[in-house]
Design an enzyme around this catalytic site. Structure first.
Site, short mmCIF file in Angstrom:
data_model
loop_
_atom_site.label_atom_id
_atom_site.label_comp_id
_atom_site.label_asym_id
_atom_site.label_seq_id
_atom_site.Cartn_x
_atom_site.Cartn_y
_atom_site.Cartn_z
N GLU A 19 0.82 -1.22 0.00
CA GLU A 19 0.00 0.00 0.00
C GLU A 19 0.85 1.27 0.00
O GLU A 19 0.74 2.09 0.89
CB GLU A 19 -0.90 0.02 1.24
CG GLU A 19 -1.80 -1.18 1.37
CD GLU A 19 -2.49 -1.26 2.73
OE1 GLU A 19 -3.51 -1.94 2.83
OE2 GLU A 19 -1.99 -0.62 3.69
N PRO A 20 1.72 1.42 -0.99
CA PRO A 20 2.53 2.63 -1.00
C PRO A 20 1.68 3.86 -1.30
O PRO A 20 0.81 3.81 -2.16
CB PRO A 20 3.53 2.37 -2.14
CG PRO A 20 2.80 1.47 -3.07
CD PRO A 20 1.91 0.60 -2.21
N GLY A 21 1.91 4.93 -0.60
CA GLY A 21 1.23 6.19 -0.86
C GLY A 21 2.27 7.23 -1.22
O GLY A 21 2.58 7.46 -2.40
N ARG A 22 2.85 7.80 -0.19
CA ARG A 22 3.87 8.84 -0.33
C ARG A 22 4.94 8.49 -1.36
O ARG A 22 5.34 9.31 -2.18
CB ARG A 22 4.52 9.03 1.04
CG ARG A 22 5.46 10.19 1.16
CD ARG A 22 6.17 10.15 2.52
NE ARG A 22 5.27 9.96 3.63
CZ ARG A 22 4.69 10.94 4.31
NH1 ARG A 22 4.91 12.19 3.99
NH2 ARG A 22 3.88 10.66 5.32
N CYS A 52 -3.88 33.54 9.05
CA CYS A 52 -3.77 34.15 10.37
C CYS A 52 -3.54 33.10 11.45
O CYS A 52 -4.43 32.82 12.27
CB CYS A 52 -5.02 34.97 10.66
SG CYS A 52 -5.23 36.23 9.40
N GLU A 53 -2.38 32.48 11.40
CA GLU A 53 -1.96 31.46 12.37
C GLU A 53 -0.44 31.52 12.44
O GLU A 53 0.22 31.55 11.39
CB GLU A 53 -2.31 30.04 11.87
CG GLU A 53 -3.76 29.71 11.74
CD GLU A 53 -4.40 29.28 13.04
OE1 GLU A 53 -3.69 29.00 14.03
OE2 GLU A 53 -5.65 29.23 13.05
C1 LIG Z 1 -1.61 6.04 5.11
C2 LIG Z 1 -1.60 4.58 4.88
C3 LIG Z 1 -0.77 4.03 3.90
C4 LIG Z 1 0.18 4.84 3.07
O1 LIG Z 1 1.23 5.36 3.82
P1 LIG Z 1 2.44 6.05 3.06
O2 LIG Z 1 3.36 6.41 4.14
O3 LIG Z 1 1.90 7.22 2.36
O4 LIG Z 1 3.02 5.04 2.14
C5 LIG Z 1 -0.84 2.67 3.68
N1 LIG Z 1 -1.67 1.90 4.40
C6 LIG Z 1 -2.46 2.39 5.37
C7 LIG Z 1 -3.35 1.48 6.12
C8 LIG Z 1 -2.45 3.76 5.64
O5 LIG Z 1 -3.23 4.23 6.59
#
Ligand SMILES: *Cc1c(COP(=O)(O)O)cnc(C)c1O
Length: 428
Positions: free
Chosen positions: A281-284, A350-351
């Site tokens: 589950e790569p995101g970043r 404004c923070e």
């Molecule tokens: C946020 C999340 C990800 C992705 O995380 P990254 O650091 O962006 O790779 C994968 N799995 C789950 C369950 C998440 O909550």
């Protein structure tokens, strides 16, 4: 204020201004700042790199949609055959809308509502990553109501320190995510009673922006030991989801991300002999470095102790520095030699927290100068708000020297869509 393009030959600064073959200075003459720009090429490269590292494994990438949920980015994922890891009905809707097939969608999160579970069941998603006993029983009841067999993985909290920022650490016993191995063991022992849930998967996600392979290795070893124990006790495990968390380079020369090959090697080693499907589950990792935020200097404000560089982007466009004290490299796209100086780089909101960087050394800048903030492709636009009634910024996809607007800057009318004066009063 439009910047005149220099006709001088490319130098180091010039190279910075080109992203996916597009001259960002020229683009910023056509589009009002602030806006996000993403390189399609950079995203495809990350996908390919990861897939190559996983070659030979039965592995599927399920992109963590929350990192950047803009439809054009999801389209790109769909085209590359990448699935989705979602955490809400909204993300399910977006993913399906972008053409990601339900059979490549997994659903994570501690707070799935009954409605969300029912919608995901009806859509026929691949798998639920279940995070509590209550959720498991809710899933069983709803699947039974719909006469559907749900597939589920238990999200293990392996009690591993991801060695990252506390707010993005998710795999310690005190975090809200997942369940202990002891609890998961009880779930499997009683799984025979689940008539409409096939509990045959394990899931782990220990946190985000992880820059060392060790926490991954440790978490995977714990999950693998549990998988072997379960199999020895007659529970077939069809899938192991290793989560996301791969870190990226936010600070050139300082952050050293884990190479995909090393990450894949840790997976191969820990899961050696596993015959099921591996989900990631790569995101970043797929999108962060593929995005930049373009902004212009509004003014320089001389403070008592420091000089403030006031940009037209703010925390509502990029929350990470405010939320996590995150570092982002800031690169002015300006011509000529300039003296260097130090600024606190801030936005107009404004923070006090609306600060991108403190005491950052930069060339001397002037109102109208173009500034690029790097590494904003993940958790940038997806975390944006309209705080201070600042419309959501435009987003542009770059690909092979072309650009396409994939999100128009919000108009004020869009910003207030759905709002109305209190006219039609009702008794509760
Ligand atoms: C946020 C999340 C990800 C992705 O995380 P990254 O650091 O962006 O790779 C994968 N799995 C789950 C369950 C998440 O909550």
């Amino acid at each position: 204020m439009p910047q005149i393009l220099s006709s001088s030959p490319p130098d180091a600064q010039d190279a910075d201004a080109f992203f996916d073959g597009v001259d960002l200075r020229r683009l910023a003459e056509r589009l009002p700042t602030p806006f996000h720009a993403y390189s399609a090429h950079a995203i495809r490269q990350r996908i390919d790199g990861l897939q190559q590292a996983l070659h030979g494994l039965d592995a599927t990438l399920c992109y963590a949609v929350k990192a950047n949920s803009t439809l054009a980015i999801l389209h790109l994922m769909a085209e590359a055959g990448v699935g989705a890891d979602i955490v809400s009905s909204g993300e399910l809707w977006r993913s399906l809308h972008a053409g990601i097939p339900a059979e490549r969608i997994v659903f994570s999160g501690v707070g799935k509502t009954e409605q969300e579970i029912a919608e995901a069941l009806a859509a026929g998603i691949l798998r639920f990553n279940v995070e509590s006993a209550d959720e498991l029983h809710t899933l069983q009841r709803l699947a039974s109501d719909l006469h559907i067999a749900a597939r589920a993985a238990v999200r293990i909290n392996p009690d591993v320190d991801a060695q990252t920022h506390a707010k993005i650490s998710t795999g310690k016993a005190e975090n809200k995510f997942g369940v202990s191995i002891a609890e998961a063991r009880r779930w499997f022992a009683e799984a025979g009673r689940l008539t409409h849930v096939r509990l045959d998967g394990l899931h782990v996600h220990i946190g985000s922006q992880i820059l060392s392979v060790e926490p991954f290795r440790l978490a995977l070893q714990r999950v693998a030991a549990f998988w072997r124990e379960l199999e020895a006790n007659g529970h077939a495990i069809a899938s192991i989801d290793v989560g996301g968390g791969l870190g990226v380079c936010y600070r050139a020369g300082q952050d050293h991300p884990v190479a995909p090959a090393d990450y894949a090697a840790a997976i191969r080693e820990a899961l050696a002999g596993f015959r099921g499907r591996i989900l990631l589950e790569p995101g970043r990792y797929l999108v962060a470095e593929a995005g930049v935020l373009l902004t212009r200097v509004i003014r320089i404000k001389q403070g008592e102790r420091q000089n403030f560089l006031v940009l037209d982007a703010a925390m509502n466009d990029l929350l990470r520095p405010s939320l996590y004290d995150a570092w982002h490299d800031i690169v002015p796209l300006v011509d000529g030699q300039r003296e260097r100086t130090r600024y606190d780089v801030v936005g107009p909101v404004c923070e006090t927290g609306d600060t991108f960087a403190r005491d950052r050394e930069l060339p001397e800048l002037r109102p109208g100068d173009l500034v690029m903030i790097r590494g904003t492709g993940a958790y940038g636009a997806s975390m944006a708000s309209t705080y201070n009634s600042r419309p959501l910024a435009a987003e542009v996809l770059l690909d092979q020297r072309r650009h396409a607007i994939v999100r128009h800057r919000q108009r004020f009318e869009d910003m207030v869509a759905g709002e109305q004066p209190a006219r039609d009063w009702d008794m509760a």
